[in-house]
Write a protein that holds these residues in place. Structure first.
Motif, PDB file in Angstrom:
ATOM      1  N   LYS A  97      -8.308 -22.476 -33.390  1.00  0.00           N
ATOM      2  CA  LYS A  97      -9.434 -21.846 -32.700  1.00  0.00           C
ATOM      3  C   LYS A  97     -10.364 -22.932 -32.177  1.00  0.00           C
ATOM      4  O   LYS A  97     -10.653 -23.909 -32.866  1.00  0.00           O
ATOM      5  CB  LYS A  97     -10.199 -20.928 -33.663  1.00  0.00           C
ATOM      6  N   GLY A  98     -10.807 -22.757 -30.953  1.00  0.00           N
ATOM      7  CA  GLY A  98     -11.703 -23.735 -30.357  1.00  0.00           C
ATOM      8  C   GLY A  98     -11.011 -24.620 -29.347  1.00  0.00           C
ATOM      9  O   GLY A  98     -11.656 -25.215 -28.482  1.00  0.00           O
ATOM     10  N   ASP A  99      -9.663 -24.744 -29.444  1.00  0.00           N
ATOM     11  CA  ASP A  99      -8.915 -25.458 -28.408  1.00  0.00           C
ATOM     12  C   ASP A  99      -8.960 -24.631 -27.123  1.00  0.00           C
ATOM     13  O   ASP A  99      -9.200 -23.424 -27.146  1.00  0.00           O
ATOM     14  CB  ASP A  99      -7.456 -25.650 -28.827  1.00  0.00           C
ATOM     15  N   SER A 100      -8.695 -25.290 -25.999  1.00  0.00           N
ATOM     16  CA  SER A 100      -8.574 -24.502 -24.764  1.00  0.00           C
ATOM     17  C   SER A 100      -7.325 -23.639 -24.864  1.00  0.00           C
ATOM     18  O   SER A 100      -6.369 -23.981 -25.570  1.00  0.00           O
ATOM     19  CB  SER A 100      -8.500 -25.429 -23.555  1.00  0.00           C
ATOM     20  N   ALA A 101      -7.354 -22.511 -24.164  1.00  0.00           N
ATOM     21  CA  ALA A 101      -6.256 -21.546 -24.274  1.00  0.00           C
ATOM     22  C   ALA A 101      -4.929 -22.189 -23.885  1.00  0.00           C
ATOM     23  O   ALA A 101      -4.823 -22.885 -22.875  1.00  0.00           O
ATOM     24  CB  ALA A 101      -6.536 -20.335 -23.390  1.00  0.00           C
ATOM     25  N   LYS A 102      -3.927 -21.943 -24.701  1.00  0.00           N
ATOM     26  CA  LYS A 102      -2.590 -22.483 -24.446  1.00  0.00           C
ATOM     27  C   LYS A 102      -1.761 -21.436 -23.719  1.00  0.00           C
ATOM     28  O   LYS A 102      -1.688 -20.278 -24.147  1.00  0.00           O
ATOM     29  CB  LYS A 102      -1.923 -22.861 -25.774  1.00  0.00           C
ATOM     30  N   ILE A 103      -1.140 -21.842 -22.610  1.00  0.00           N
ATOM     31  CA  ILE A 103      -0.278 -20.943 -21.838  1.00  0.00           C
ATOM     32  C   ILE A 103       1.172 -21.324 -22.083  1.00  0.00           C
ATOM     33  O   ILE A 103       1.562 -22.486 -21.874  1.00  0.00           O
ATOM     34  CB  ILE A 103      -0.589 -21.021 -20.333  1.00  0.00           C
ATOM     35  N   CYS A 104       1.950 -20.367 -22.535  1.00  0.00           N
ATOM     36  CA  CYS A 104       3.384 -20.578 -22.732  1.00  0.00           C
ATOM     37  C   CYS A 104       4.117 -19.564 -21.867  1.00  0.00           C
ATOM     38  O   CYS A 104       4.306 -18.403 -22.258  1.00  0.00           O
ATOM     39  CB  CYS A 104       3.771 -20.392 -24.195  1.00  0.00           C
ATOM     40  N   SER A 105       4.468 -19.995 -20.669  1.00  0.00           N
ATOM     41  CA  SER A 105       5.080 -19.079 -19.722  1.00  0.00           C
ATOM     42  C   SER A 105       6.112 -19.834 -18.912  1.00  0.00           C
ATOM     43  O   SER A 105       6.327 -21.029 -19.097  1.00  0.00           O
ATOM     44  CB  SER A 105       4.006 -18.475 -18.810  1.00  0.00           C
ATOM     45  N   CYS A 106       6.779 -19.134 -18.009  1.00  0.00           N
ATOM     46  CA  CYS A 106       7.779 -19.766 -17.157  1.00  0.00           C
ATOM     47  C   CYS A 106       7.973 -18.890 -15.927  1.00  0.00           C
ATOM     48  O   CYS A 106       7.458 -17.777 -15.864  1.00  0.00           O
ATOM     49  CB  CYS A 106       9.108 -19.923 -17.904  1.00  0.00           C
TER      50      CYS A 106
ATOM     51  N   GLU B  74      -8.524 -17.964 -18.802  1.00  0.00           N
ATOM     52  CA  GLU B  74      -9.933 -18.225 -18.503  1.00  0.00           C
ATOM     53  C   GLU B  74     -10.876 -17.193 -19.115  1.00  0.00           C
ATOM     54  O   GLU B  74     -12.096 -17.350 -19.051  1.00  0.00           O
ATOM     55  CB  GLU B  74     -10.127 -18.273 -16.983  1.00  0.00           C
ATOM     56  N   ILE B  75     -10.324 -16.124 -19.721  1.00  0.00           N
ATOM     57  CA  ILE B  75     -11.180 -15.139 -20.389  1.00  0.00           C
ATOM     58  C   ILE B  75     -11.731 -15.770 -21.671  1.00  0.00           C
ATOM     59  O   ILE B  75     -10.945 -16.212 -22.518  1.00  0.00           O
ATOM     60  CB  ILE B  75     -10.392 -13.851 -20.730  1.00  0.00           C
ATOM     61  N   PRO B  76     -13.032 -15.841 -21.847  1.00  0.00           N
ATOM     62  CA  PRO B  76     -13.597 -16.447 -23.061  1.00  0.00           C
ATOM     63  C   PRO B  76     -13.061 -15.760 -24.321  1.00  0.00           C
ATOM     64  O   PRO B  76     -13.075 -14.539 -24.422  1.00  0.00           O
ATOM     65  CB  PRO B  76     -15.104 -16.212 -22.905  1.00  0.00           C
ATOM     66  N   GLY B  77     -12.566 -16.576 -25.250  1.00  0.00           N
ATOM     67  CA  GLY B  77     -12.066 -16.045 -26.516  1.00  0.00           C
ATOM     68  C   GLY B  77     -10.555 -16.029 -26.620  1.00  0.00           C
ATOM     69  O   GLY B  77     -10.002 -15.991 -27.731  1.00  0.00           O
ATOM     70  N   VAL B  78      -9.845 -16.082 -25.481  1.00  0.00           N
ATOM     71  CA  VAL B  78      -8.380 -16.065 -25.515  1.00  0.00           C
ATOM     72  C   VAL B  78      -7.873 -17.442 -25.935  1.00  0.00           C
ATOM     73  O   VAL B  78      -8.295 -18.469 -25.393  1.00  0.00           O
ATOM     74  CB  VAL B  78      -7.783 -15.665 -24.145  1.00  0.00           C
ATOM     75  N   ASP B  79      -6.958 -17.471 -26.911  1.00  0.00           N
ATOM     76  CA  ASP B  79      -6.433 -18.728 -27.446  1.00  0.00           C
ATOM     77  C   ASP B  79      -4.997 -19.018 -27.033  1.00  0.00           C
ATOM     78  O   ASP B  79      -4.597 -20.172 -26.931  1.00  0.00           O
ATOM     79  CB  ASP B  79      -6.508 -18.706 -28.981  1.00  0.00           C
ATOM     80  N   LEU B  80      -4.203 -17.949 -26.814  1.00  0.00           N
ATOM     81  CA  LEU B  80      -2.777 -18.129 -26.563  1.00  0.00           C
ATOM     82  C   LEU B  80      -2.291 -17.056 -25.601  1.00  0.00           C
ATOM     83  O   LEU B  80      -2.552 -15.867 -25.796  1.00  0.00           O
ATOM     84  CB  LEU B  80      -2.006 -18.054 -27.890  1.00  0.00           C
ATOM     85  N   VAL B  81      -1.591 -17.488 -24.547  1.00  0.00           N
ATOM     86  CA  VAL B  81      -1.029 -16.570 -23.560  1.00  0.00           C
ATOM     87  C   VAL B  81       0.482 -16.751 -23.567  1.00  0.00           C
ATOM     88  O   VAL B  81       0.986 -17.849 -23.286  1.00  0.00           O
ATOM     89  CB  VAL B  81      -1.584 -16.843 -22.142  1.00  0.00           C
ATOM     90  N   LEU B  82       1.210 -15.694 -23.899  1.00  0.00           N
ATOM     91  CA  LEU B  82       2.664 -15.776 -24.008  1.00  0.00           C
ATOM     92  C   LEU B  82       3.333 -14.945 -22.921  1.00  0.00           C
ATOM     93  O   LEU B  82       3.152 -13.730 -22.856  1.00  0.00           O
ATOM     94  CB  LEU B  82       3.123 -15.272 -25.381  1.00  0.00           C
ATOM     95  N   GLY B  83       4.104 -15.595 -22.070  1.00  0.00           N
ATOM     96  CA  GLY B  83       4.851 -14.908 -21.031  1.00  0.00           C
ATOM     97  C   GLY B  83       6.075 -14.210 -21.586  1.00  0.00           C
ATOM     98  O   GLY B  83       6.337 -14.207 -22.796  1.00  0.00           O
ATOM     99  N   ALA B  84       6.860 -13.652 -20.671  1.00  0.00           N
ATOM    100  CA  ALA B  84       7.991 -12.800 -21.064  1.00  0.00           C
ATOM    101  C   ALA B  84       9.014 -13.535 -21.929  1.00  0.00           C
ATOM    102  O   ALA B  84       9.580 -12.963 -22.860  1.00  0.00           O
ATOM    103  CB  ALA B  84       8.666 -12.243 -19.810  1.00  0.00           C
ATOM    104  N   ALA B  85       9.257 -14.814 -21.643  1.00  0.00           N
ATOM    105  CA  ALA B  85      10.286 -15.545 -22.371  1.00  0.00           C
ATOM    106  C   ALA B  85       9.823 -16.005 -23.750  1.00  0.00           C
ATOM    107  O   ALA B  85      10.647 -16.328 -24.614  1.00  0.00           O
ATOM    108  CB  ALA B  85      10.752 -16.750 -21.555  1.00  0.00           C
TER     109      ALA B  85
END
Length: 429
Positions: free
Chosen positions: A117-126, A92-103
């Motif tokens: 760029k411009g897509d909503s931030a993608k979360i890749c976590s587990c 939800e932080i403006p400007g963040v595009d990709l969030v990668l968890g530990a795995a």
């Protein structure tokens, strides 16, 4: 994303994070990305986060805002402990595009190819319970010293700590693979390796395909690891980054005392000198064991440097508990302190503990222990004045001066000489 070729990295937190950032950098360079300094313009910015303190969370947000102002079209990737613990908050932080968890940290290139760029931030976590793999990593800083990750995760449940939630269960590399990495580092010119992990003394636990994560299937342990590393030709020095007092065995201490390659330098977390507070923290030892470990080290190696982690202002730490900690540390034959001011962390047991120590009291206690640390380090250096010890000098030319460390971690400054860079020099203190 299409055509982005430059990448810049920033690391928050521990030496383990630095080793992983360095490995991510090499991974991306091998995939054709060109590395830039974090202060330069880049197509992609990767922030490897910590979440041990509240300041690390704040700093992450500040860095994102800074990038947004400087390079609004750049891709921003957040990974590390904060990303595993609070992925939705980061997304939800403006400007963040990709969030990668530990795995997913080391699958960064695959994920970058799937976003724009411009897509909503993608979360890749587990769920952290699903994180069972081990990724070896190491950092290289001008080829003088490297931080080599040999262990990850933690099975302890200290009441103040979020690391098990961010890093998962204890797991480690195999001895054979660590030795292979050490040999490769020696061939590249590295002189000193700092062994790093979340709970380094717990080295030896899976995964190796023979059983569930967390079970010691390989019958390997930290003592066996350091024995094998001691035989690697070309590495002049090893340091143990941090080891729990209850896992620092007599045989490890004796081995370091008799080794040519393992330096007389330990960093041993204490957290409190009060048994009452140690109990509330759910630590796995009491102050008497800690004093015994320090005493044994000094018996075998009177010249050994000993660093100590301490937390001040833990809930329920009364004035007399802090005074007990101060007196314990004052009397202990240690070299320096890393002092942490307790900060509340979500989903930790310590949040339920009372009474809460006022923030101004926490800061005052921090200041008192930092002053004690300064006195301890000055006294340690004075004890060695006039001695000749071996110093490994680093490459950096800082205004005509260069720095290095003795075997027992005394910092030395000397006029810069190119021929001394990455060399071990006899030096009179």
């Amino acid at each position: 994303m299409q055509g982005a070729k430059t990448v810049a990295f920033h690391t928050l937190g521990c030496k383990l994070n630095y080793s992983e950032t360095s490995s991510l950098s090499r991974l991306m360079e091998n995939e054709g990305f060109e590395k830039r300094e974090f202060t330069d313009a880049a197509d992609i910015y990767v922030i490897n986060t910590c979440s041990v303190t509240e300041n690390a969370d704040k700093e992450c947000r500040q860095l994102v805002r800074r990038i947004q102002r400087k390079a609004p079209a750049s891709i921003i990737v957040i990974t590390g402990c904060y990303a595993q613990l609070k992925p939705k908050e980061i997304a939800e932080i403006p400007g963040v595009d990709l969030v990668l968890g530990a795995a997913e940290k080391f699958n960064i290139v695959k994920h970058l190819r799937e976003i724009s760029k411009g897509d909503s931030a993608k979360i890749c976590s587990c769920d952290i319970e699903d994180v069972t793999g081990f990724n070896a990593s190491y950092s290289i800083n001008d080829r003088t010293r490297t931080f080599l990750k040999v262990q990850d995760g933690c099975d302890y449940n200290c009441s103040f700590c979020t690391i098990p939630m961010a890093r998962g269960k204890s797991r480690s590399d195999s001895i054979a693979n660590v030795v292979k990495n050490a040999e490769a580092l020696a061939a590249s010119g590295v002189k000193e390796i700092v062994l790093t992990g979340i709970n380094l003394g717990d080295f030896g636990k899976g995964p190796d395909g023979n059983g569930p994560i967390g079970l010691n299937q390989r019958e390997e342990n930290f003592y066996k690891l350091i024995q094998e590393l001691d035989r690697v030709e070309g590495i002049e020095r090893y340091r143990i980054s941090s080891i729990e007092p209850n896992l620092l065995t007599n045989e490890i201490i004796e081995f370091v005392a008799n080794s040519r390659r393992f330096m007389p330098h330990f960093h041993i977390p204490l957290q409190s000198g009060s048994n009452k507070v140690l109990g509330m923290m759910r630590r796995r030892y009491r102050r008497e064991l800690y004093a015994e470990r320090v005493g044994l080290i000094k018996q075998f190696m009177p010249h050994c440097a000993i660093g100590v982690d301490v937390i001040v202002g833990f809930p329920g730490e009364a004035d007399e508990d802090f005074q007990e900690t101060y007196n314990f540390l004052h009397e202990l034959d240690i070299t320096y302190l890393h002092v942490f001011t307790y900060s509340e962390r979500d989903n930790t047991h310590a949040l339920t503990q009372k009474p809460v120590v006022p923030m101004h009291v926490r800061h005052e206690r921090n200041k008192i222990l930092r002053n004690l640390s300064y006195m301890k380090s000055q006294y340690f250096e004075a004890q060695h004045a006039g001695q000749t010890r071996k110093v490994l000098f680093e490459h950096h030319n800082k205004n005509g001066m260069m720095e290095g460390y003795t075997d027992n971690y005394i910092r030395v400054t000397a006029p810069f000489k190119e021929e001394w860079a990455n060399q071990i020099v006899e030096w009179t203190l």
